[in-house]
Design a protein around this motif. Sequence first.
Motif, PDB file in Angstrom:
ATOM      1  N   VAL A   1       0.840  -1.199   0.000  1.00 16.62           N
ATOM      2  CA  VAL A   1       0.000   0.000   0.000  1.00 16.62           C
ATOM      3  C   VAL A   1       0.876   1.250   0.000  1.00 16.62           C
ATOM      4  O   VAL A   1       0.628   2.196  -0.744  1.00 16.62           O
ATOM      5  N   LYS A   2       1.904   1.264   0.822  1.00 17.18           N
ATOM      6  CA  LYS A   2       2.817   2.416   0.873  1.00 17.18           C
ATOM      7  C   LYS A   2       3.507   2.617  -0.472  1.00 17.18           C
ATOM      8  O   LYS A   2       3.641   3.748  -0.944  1.00 17.18           O
ATOM      9  N   ASP A   3       3.945   1.524  -1.097  1.00 22.09           N
ATOM     10  CA  ASP A   3       4.607   1.619  -2.403  1.00 22.09           C
ATOM     11  C   ASP A   3       3.643   2.164  -3.462  1.00 22.09           C
ATOM     12  O   ASP A   3       4.032   2.992  -4.296  1.00 22.09           O
ATOM     13  N   ALA A   4       2.401   1.702  -3.425  1.00 19.64           N
ATOM     14  CA  ALA A   4       1.403   2.168  -4.392  1.00 19.64           C
ATOM     15  C   ALA A   4       1.116   3.653  -4.194  1.00 19.64           C
ATOM     16  O   ALA A   4       0.973   4.402  -5.166  1.00 19.64           O
ATOM     17  N   GLU A   5       1.040   4.100  -2.938  1.00 21.80           N
ATOM     18  CA  GLU A   5       0.796   5.514  -2.665  1.00 21.80           C
ATOM     19  C   GLU A   5       1.954   6.379  -3.150  1.00 21.80           C
ATOM     20  O   GLU A   5       1.751   7.445  -3.721  1.00 21.80           O
ATOM     21  N   GLU A   6       3.171   5.922  -2.923  1.00 19.04           N
ATOM     22  CA  GLU A   6       4.353   6.669  -3.378  1.00 19.04           C
ATOM     23  C   GLU A   6       4.400   6.731  -4.903  1.00 19.04           C
ATOM     24  O   GLU A   6       4.734   7.771  -5.484  1.00 19.04           O
ATOM     25  N   LYS A   7       4.061   5.622  -5.543  1.00 17.40           N
ATOM     26  CA  LYS A   7       4.064   5.570  -7.004  1.00 17.40           C
ATOM     27  C   LYS A   7       3.000   6.513  -7.561  1.00 17.40           C
ATOM     28  O   LYS A   7       3.243   7.241  -8.526  1.00 17.40           O
ATOM     29  N   ALA A   8       1.804   6.519  -6.943  1.00 13.52           N
ATOM     30  CA  ALA A   8       0.729   7.408  -7.392  1.00 13.52           C
ATOM     31  C   ALA A   8       1.109   8.866  -7.178  1.00 13.52           C
ATOM     32  O   ALA A   8       0.824   9.721  -8.024  1.00 13.52           O
ATOM     33  N   LYS A   9       1.764   9.159  -6.071  1.00 13.04           N
ATOM     34  CA  LYS A   9       2.184  10.539  -5.798  1.00 13.04           C
ATOM     35  C   LYS A   9       3.241  10.985  -6.807  1.00 13.04           C
ATOM     36  O   LYS A   9       3.201  12.107  -7.304  1.00 13.04           O
ATOM     37  N   ALA A  10       4.187  10.099  -7.120  1.00 14.45           N
ATOM     38  CA  ALA A  10       5.218  10.430  -8.109  1.00 14.45           C
ATOM     39  C   ALA A  10       4.593  10.653  -9.485  1.00 14.45           C
ATOM     40  O   ALA A  10       4.986  11.564 -10.217  1.00 14.45           O
ATOM     41  N   LYS A  11       3.605   9.845  -9.836  1.00 15.50           N
ATOM     42  CA  LYS A  11       2.918  10.010 -11.120  1.00 15.50           C
ATOM     43  C   LYS A  11       2.133  11.317 -11.129  1.00 15.50           C
ATOM     44  O   LYS A  11       2.097  12.021 -12.137  1.00 15.50           O
TER      45      LYS A  11
END
Length: 123
Positions: free
Chosen positions: A14-24
Motif C-alpha cells: 500500500v505504501k509503495d502504491a501511494e508513493e508511485k501514485a504521488k510520483a505520477k
Amino acid sequence: MKAYNDYLAAEQAVKDAEEKAKAKAEQTYFAQTANGKVVDEKGHIMVGYTVKGNQVFDAQSKLVGTLTQTSTTRRMANTVKQENAKVLPQTGDKQNNTTTVGAILVGLGSLLGLGALSKRKED
C-alpha cells in the motif's frame, strides 16, 4: 507468524502504491479554465475533478496531478482557449450611486416636462 508477515507485506505494498501514485501525480499536469473546469494534457475536460491550491483531486479525493499556470500541450491550450471564449465577461456587481441618482433626476425631469406639456394643451 505467517499472517503477520502477510500483513506487513500488504502494508508495504500500500505504501509503495501511494508513493508511485504521488510520483505520477507530480508528473501529470492539468489546466483550469475561467469557468472552473479542469483540462488534462490531452485536452479533455475532466468531470468531477477539483482544484485545491495547485493540486488536482479526482472524485474520490485522490491526488491525480498538479495545476499549471501555462498549458503544457497544444491540445490543452486549445481546449482552455475554447472554454474561456464561452465564458461571459464579468462586469461586476458594484452599483454606482451616481447612476442611481442620475436615473432619478431624469425620471423627475420627464415627469415635470410631461406635466408642462399637458398644461399647454389644455389652454
